[in-house]
Design a protein around this motif. Structure first.
Motif, PDB file in Angstrom:
ATOM      1  N   VAL A 203       0.819  -1.222   0.000  1.00  0.00           N
ATOM      2  CA  VAL A 203       0.000   0.000   0.000  1.00  0.00           C
ATOM      3  C   VAL A 203       0.847   1.263   0.000  1.00  0.00           C
ATOM      4  N   ARG A 204       2.086   1.156  -0.444  1.00  0.00           N
ATOM      5  CA  ARG A 204       2.947   2.338  -0.515  1.00  0.00           C
ATOM      6  C   ARG A 204       2.553   3.165  -1.740  1.00  0.00           C
ATOM      7  N   PRO A 205       1.956   4.355  -1.551  1.00  0.00           N
ATOM      8  CA  PRO A 205       1.473   5.136  -2.700  1.00  0.00           C
ATOM      9  C   PRO A 205       2.593   5.657  -3.581  1.00  0.00           C
ATOM     10  N   GLU A 206       3.814   5.767  -3.033  1.00  0.00           N
ATOM     11  CA  GLU A 206       4.922   6.299  -3.834  1.00  0.00           C
ATOM     12  C   GLU A 206       5.510   5.266  -4.792  1.00  0.00           C
ATOM     13  N   HIS A 207       5.087   4.014  -4.678  1.00  0.00           N
ATOM     14  CA  HIS A 207       5.623   2.953  -5.520  1.00  0.00           C
ATOM     15  C   HIS A 207       4.587   2.468  -6.527  1.00  0.00           C
TER      16      HIS A 207
ATOM     17  N   ARG B 206       5.608  -2.541  -5.467  1.00  0.00           N
ATOM     18  CA  ARG B 206       4.860  -2.903  -4.258  1.00  0.00           C
ATOM     19  C   ARG B 206       4.848  -4.421  -4.082  1.00  0.00           C
TER      20      ARG B 206
END
Length: 204
Positions: free
Chosen positions: A78-82, A87
């Motif tokens: 759930v890492r939005p920057e990836h 992910r």
């Protein structure tokens, strides 16, 4: 009173952690309350106070273990920057490293795969594991439902591949831990799996 409640919660957590290690090490029959209490640093009576019987203790220990150990790996999904590939690569890497490096997580695999089926039908602990893996699938599927998915694959087929790998390495940890890859190989294995599903996106 607050301190007493906090101490009770801490004792309960220690017992749950110790129970997984003892069940994995000794099996169902020989995992006594005395052995679990000794591993947790508490008396047999303290174990019995928190858990009325051994079956309940196994159920709760498995459920708590899957929730606790899965959380760091799920953060990778759930890492939005990836991007989707990175992910998924991060998740698989963390999971493989956990199995390679974390004694408690390997013990959880043993307790879930080898011990629980001996005594539980679909007890709370087993249901917790199913619910946990259902959560993984719900987070992974959208990452695979992308135009970058390998041609000829449906997102559901790619999800099956990922989940089969996760189940497979968990069973390996329980039945043949010497065959698990070393922790330093985890990232390379994860990248290879993701590259096969999302070509060129495993680092994105």
């Amino acid at each position: 009173m607050k301190r007493t409640a906090e101490e009770a919660a801490a004792t309960r957590a220690r017992v749950l952690e110790a129970a997984i290690l003892v069940f994995a090490d000794k099996g169902w029959k020989d995992a006594t309350f005395h052995a679990i209490g000794a591993r947790a640093g508490v008396t047999r009576g303290a174990v019995h106070h928190h858990f009325g019987d051994k079956k309940l203790l196994l159920e709760e220990a498995i459920g708590a273990g899957w929730r606790r150990h899965a959380a760091p790996a799920l953060e990778e999904l759930v890492r939005p920057e990836h991007g989707p590939g990175r992910r998924l690569t991060g998740f698989l890497t963390r999971y493989l490293r956990l199995l390679a490096e974390n004694e408690s997580f390997r013990a959880l695999a043993v307790a879930s795969v080898l011990v629980a089926p001996q005594v539980l039908d679909v007890g709370e602990g087993v249901k917790e594991k199913i619910e946990e893996t259902d959560q993984w699938a719900a987070l992974i599927l959208p990452l695979l439902d992308t135009p970058g998915l390998r041609q000829g694959l449906r997102a559901e087929d790619a999800l099956f591949t990922v989940m089969a790998m996760l189940h497979g390495v968990t069973v390996t940890a329980a039945t043949a831990p010497h065959e698990l890859p070393a922790a330093e190989a985890a990232a390379g294995i994860a990248r290879a799996v993701v590259a096969g599903l999302l070509p060129g996106q495993e680092e994105g």
